[in-house]
Design a protein around this motif. Structure first.
Motif, PDB file in Angstrom:
ATOM      1  N   PRO A   6      18.073  50.865  50.743  1.00  0.00           N
ATOM      2  CA  PRO A   6      18.278  51.471  49.430  1.00  0.00           C
ATOM      3  C   PRO A   6      19.440  50.861  48.670  1.00  0.00           C
ATOM      4  N   VAL A   7      20.543  50.518  49.374  1.00  0.00           N
ATOM      5  CA  VAL A   7      21.709  49.964  48.692  1.00  0.00           C
ATOM      6  C   VAL A   7      21.367  48.604  48.094  1.00  0.00           C
ATOM      7  N   THR A   8      20.768  47.750  48.892  1.00  0.00           N
ATOM      8  CA  THR A   8      20.376  46.427  48.412  1.00  0.00           C
ATOM      9  C   THR A   8      19.370  46.544  47.273  1.00  0.00           C
ATOM     10  N   THR A   9      18.458  47.496  47.387  1.00  0.00           N
ATOM     11  CA  THR A   9      17.446  47.677  46.354  1.00  0.00           C
ATOM     12  C   THR A   9      18.084  47.984  45.008  1.00  0.00           C
ATOM     13  N   LEU A  10      19.072  48.857  44.979  1.00  0.00           N
ATOM     14  CA  LEU A  10      19.737  49.189  43.723  1.00  0.00           C
ATOM     15  C   LEU A  10      20.346  47.944  43.097  1.00  0.00           C
ATOM     16  N   GLN A  11      20.912  47.086  43.925  1.00  0.00           N
ATOM     17  CA  GLN A  11      21.573  45.890  43.404  1.00  0.00           C
ATOM     18  C   GLN A  11      20.561  44.863  42.904  1.00  0.00           C
ATOM     19  N   GLN A  12      19.354  44.914  43.420  1.00  0.00           N
ATOM     20  CA  GLN A  12      18.366  43.895  43.087  1.00  0.00           C
ATOM     21  C   GLN A  12      17.256  44.409  42.183  1.00  0.00           C
ATOM     22  N   LEU A  13      17.422  45.598  41.642  1.00  0.00           N
ATOM     23  CA  LEU A  13      16.344  46.205  40.860  1.00  0.00           C
ATOM     24  C   LEU A  13      15.880  45.324  39.714  1.00  0.00           C
ATOM     25  N   SER A  14      16.829  44.708  39.015  1.00  0.00           N
ATOM     26  CA  SER A  14      16.469  43.954  37.817  1.00  0.00           C
ATOM     27  C   SER A  14      15.606  42.734  38.118  1.00  0.00           C
ATOM     28  N   SER A  15      15.579  42.286  39.386  1.00  0.00           N
ATOM     29  CA  SER A  15      14.798  41.103  39.731  1.00  0.00           C
ATOM     30  C   SER A  15      13.508  41.434  40.467  1.00  0.00           C
ATOM     31  N   ILE A  16      13.234  42.724  40.689  1.00  0.00           N
ATOM     32  CA  ILE A  16      12.011  43.102  41.388  1.00  0.00           C
ATOM     33  C   ILE A  16      10.814  42.864  40.470  1.00  0.00           C
ATOM     34  N   PRO A  17       9.766  42.191  40.942  1.00  0.00           N
ATOM     35  CA  PRO A  17       8.587  41.967  40.100  1.00  0.00           C
ATOM     36  C   PRO A  17       7.856  43.269  39.841  1.00  0.00           C
ATOM     37  N   ASN A  18       7.069  43.289  38.787  1.00  0.00           N
ATOM     38  CA  ASN A  18       6.233  44.437  38.405  1.00  0.00           C
ATOM     39  C   ASN A  18       7.036  45.602  37.850  1.00  0.00           C
ATOM     40  N   ARG A  19       8.333  45.403  37.647  1.00  0.00           N
ATOM     41  CA  ARG A  19       9.173  46.483  37.104  1.00  0.00           C
ATOM     42  C   ARG A  19       9.783  46.013  35.795  1.00  0.00           C
ATOM     43  N   ILE A  20       9.514  46.729  34.702  1.00  0.00           N
ATOM     44  CA  ILE A  20      10.103  46.396  33.410  1.00  0.00           C
ATOM     45  C   ILE A  20      10.919  47.582  32.909  1.00  0.00           C
ATOM     46  N   PHE A  21      12.065  47.288  32.329  1.00  0.00           N
ATOM     47  CA  PHE A  21      12.931  48.342  31.807  1.00  0.00           C
ATOM     48  C   PHE A  21      13.547  47.955  30.463  1.00  0.00           C
ATOM     49  N   LYS A  22      13.132  46.795  29.946  1.00  0.00           N
ATOM     50  CA  LYS A  22      13.557  46.360  28.624  1.00  0.00           C
ATOM     51  C   LYS A  22      12.318  46.223  27.740  1.00  0.00           C
ATOM     52  N   ASN A  23      12.520  46.064  26.467  1.00  0.00           N
ATOM     53  CA  ASN A  23      11.397  45.959  25.539  1.00  0.00           C
ATOM     54  C   ASN A  23      10.430  44.871  25.984  1.00  0.00           C
ATOM     55  N   GLY A  24       9.165  45.218  26.123  1.00  0.00           N
ATOM     56  CA  GLY A  24       8.189  44.250  26.561  1.00  0.00           C
ATOM     57  C   GLY A  24       6.901  44.901  27.022  1.00  0.00           C
ATOM     58  N   LYS A  25       6.129  44.172  27.807  1.00  0.00           N
ATOM     59  CA  LYS A  25       4.844  44.678  28.273  1.00  0.00           C
ATOM     60  C   LYS A  25       4.644  44.301  29.723  1.00  0.00           C
ATOM     61  N   SER A  26       3.755  45.024  30.383  1.00  0.00           N
ATOM     62  CA  SER A  26       3.385  44.735  31.761  1.00  0.00           C
ATOM     63  C   SER A  26       1.876  44.558  31.811  1.00  0.00           C
ATOM     64  N   ARG A  27       1.330  44.674  32.990  1.00  0.00           N
ATOM     65  CA  ARG A  27      -0.101  44.496  33.165  1.00  0.00           C
ATOM     66  C   ARG A  27      -0.908  45.618  32.519  1.00  0.00           C
ATOM     67  N   THR A  28      -0.339  46.818  32.492  1.00  0.00           N
ATOM     68  CA  THR A  28      -1.084  47.983  32.003  1.00  0.00           C
ATOM     69  C   THR A  28      -0.348  48.787  30.954  1.00  0.00           C
ATOM     70  N   SER A  29       0.832  48.335  30.521  1.00  0.00           N
ATOM     71  CA  SER A  29       1.644  49.183  29.641  1.00  0.00           C
ATOM     72  C   SER A  29       2.526  48.344  28.729  1.00  0.00           C
ATOM     73  N   CYS A  30       3.119  49.017  27.751  1.00  0.00           N
ATOM     74  CA  CYS A  30       4.149  48.407  26.909  1.00  0.00           C
ATOM     75  C   CYS A  30       5.254  49.431  26.715  1.00  0.00           C
ATOM     76  N   ILE A  31       6.487  48.957  26.575  1.00  0.00           N
ATOM     77  CA  ILE A  31       7.629  49.854  26.404  1.00  0.00           C
ATOM     78  C   ILE A  31       8.533  49.315  25.301  1.00  0.00           C
ATOM     79  N   PHE A  32       9.214  50.222  24.633  1.00  0.00           N
ATOM     80  CA  PHE A  32      10.097  49.805  23.536  1.00  0.00           C
ATOM     81  C   PHE A  32      11.133  50.884  23.281  1.00  0.00           C
ATOM     82  N   THR A  33      12.372  50.477  23.035  1.00  0.00           N
ATOM     83  CA  THR A  33      13.434  51.404  22.646  1.00  0.00           C
ATOM     84  C   THR A  33      14.221  50.816  21.488  1.00  0.00           C
ATOM     85  N   GLN A  34      14.742  51.690  20.642  1.00  0.00           N
ATOM     86  CA  GLN A  34      15.544  51.251  19.498  1.00  0.00           C
ATOM     87  C   GLN A  34      16.704  52.212  19.296  1.00  0.00           C
ATOM     88  N   GLN A  35      17.859  51.636  19.084  1.00  0.00           N
ATOM     89  CA  GLN A  35      19.059  52.425  18.852  1.00  0.00           C
ATOM     90  C   GLN A  35      18.973  53.160  17.526  1.00  0.00           C
TER      91      GLN A  35
END
Length: 472
Positions: free
Chosen positions: A44-73
């Protein structure tokens, strides 16, 4: 932009997304074996540190295989919204989605911490459950070693056990998340917190847990083949009779300010602070002894072929757009990959048109398309995504993009102008709801969104702080 997304094959469960009853393995009883759990969860500790590089996980504006996400200040300071879509979560054909809306001085940090840590806690509980089951002579389902061939149609208790498993997973992971925030050495959550609306989709099964006033809706086709909006969650605010009763029983106070009579808030018993506009949240430990809780509401839904897509969004969207308007906007988007961005743009226009004297709130949107398809589009389409989001780097520190918006913390309270007509509408809605209070259910609570009415800060008179700024 979103992280890289692999195109690995779906499991056999994916073919059952049309509402067909699935086997217990596809429901989750036997899916969490050591073979199928992704290796990234071994530490779990290593996972938290490496979250941003895990494939299939998006957390910034963009799209994935089945979804799209967007945030604006918005126009209230630093962006306090966070979101995530995690495909192949725990196993193939399992997707985790979440939207988190922070509030208070350090709300942006709380929202991002919950975004990163909550899914791991969910996995941790399910791993623990599986380990205990495999290490026992009698498994969780009364020692039946042939569960993988049980027909759910003939065994009505199977779905009850699956429902219980996921309910416990959400309850315990939310509890562990709040406990972590309370003891976090570098994150002050005394007057800061976050909402959460989270779901796990596995085949045709949808499991949901949520707190606060971020909302999820389902777009489905009715018998006339018309698209309709189905509200999947309830806005857990202090104006709900059950929520207000609990808070008052714990000596907390619930009342609205004179200049915003339609917004019920939670206050300390001995001071007119902090004025929290929700009844459940992560953090906000100044109010945890006075009725504000982090216990999620849980629901399990079987999706059918009539169900088309799900939208999760923070209240910056729901404050100005109705459920039906959101469904119409997403359904009519020229491309699926642009749906979340177009929805946020539509919300921004509504803020300027309807409430020109109000400061627009942050907006975060996740659009999950249930048929599992996303058009293959050029990189030019992806470049249309704005960088108006507060992003996280690998160390967890905030990195604000230069979008020309003022991200300075504002010490001045944001007031909202409301018309007498809107106040009259609100009073009628409350009167009708109180008359039918005894028969309250999730579907009956669609009024709780107070669509287009609530346009105020989650907390009264508290600034937003960015950790990049040195504090004395």
């Amino acid at each position: 932009m979103g992280g890289c997304v692999s195109t690995s094959n779906h499991s056999s469960c994916s073919s059952r997304s049309n509402g067909e009853r699935v086997s217990p393995e596809c429901l989750g009883i036997r899916m969490f074996t050591r073979k199928r759990i992704r290796k990234t969860f071994s530490d779990p500790v290593t996972t938290l540190q490496q979250l941003s590089s895990i494939p299939n996980r998006i957390f910034k504006n963009g799209k994935s295989r089945t979804s799209c996400i967007f945030t604006q200040q918005g126009r209230k300071g630093i962006n306090q919204d966070a979101m995530v879509v995690w495909e192949d979560f725990m196993a193939e054909d399992v997707t985790f989605c979440g939207v988190f809306d922070g509030h208070g001085p350090h709300g942006h940090l709380v929202a991002r911490r919950v975004r990163d840590a909550l899914p791991l806690k969910l996995v941790s509980f399910l791993q623990s459950f599986d380990s205990k089951r495999n290490g026992s002579t009698a498994n969780c389902c009364n020692g039946n070693k042939k569960l993988d061939v049980v027909d759910p149609d003939k065994d009505g208790g199977m779905e009850d056990k699956v429902d219980y498993l996921w309910r416990e997973a959400f309850l315990k992971s939310y509890k562990a998340m709040d406990k972590e925030l309370r003891s976090h050495p570098n994150l002050d959550c005394f007057c800061s917190g976050s909402t959460a609306v989270t779901l796990v989709k596995q085949g045709s099964n949808l499991f949901m847990g949520y707190i606060g006033d971020s909302r999820a809706i389902l777009a489905s086709k009715d018998s006339n083949d018309s698209m309709v909006a189905v509200q999947l969650t309830v806005d857990l605010k202090p104006d709900l009779p059950k929520e207000a009763e609990r808070i008052k029983r714990c000596k907390g106070r619930v009342f609205a300010l004179q200049d915003e009579p339609e917004v019920q808030r939670v206050w300390l018993p001995f001071d007119d602070a902090p004025g929290l506009a929700m009844a459940r949240a992560f953090g906000d430990f100044c109010l945890k002894e006075y009725g504000v809780i982090s216990v999620p509401e849980f629901s399990h839904r079987i999706l059918t072929e009539r169900d088309k897509f799900i939208v999760l969004a923070s209240d910056g969207v729901w404050d100005v757009l109705s459920n039906e308007e959101v469904v119409e906007i997403v359904a009519s988007a020229p491309t699926r990959a642009s749906a979340a961005r177009i929805l946020v743009d539509s919300a921004a226009r509504e803020w300027k048109t309807k409430y020109p004297t109000s400061k627009m709130d942050d907006c975060a949107v996740v659009c999950l398309f249930l048929d599992g398809k996303m058009e293959s589009e050029s990189d030019n389409e992806d470049q249309c995504f704005s960088s108006a989001t507060l992003q996280s780097n690998h160390s967890g520190n905030a990195v604000e993009s230069d979008d020309g918006q003022n991200s300075e913390p504002s010490l001045q309270r944001n007031f909202t102008v409301r018309s007498a007509e809107e106040n009259d509408t609100y009073k009628r809605m409350v009167a009708e709801a109180e008359a039918n209070q005894e028969a309250v259910s999730t579907e009956d609570l669609n009024w709780l969104g107070l669509e287009g009415v609530t346009r105020v800060n989650s907390l009264v008179q508290l600034p937003r702080f960015s950790e990049e700024r040195p504090r004395p």
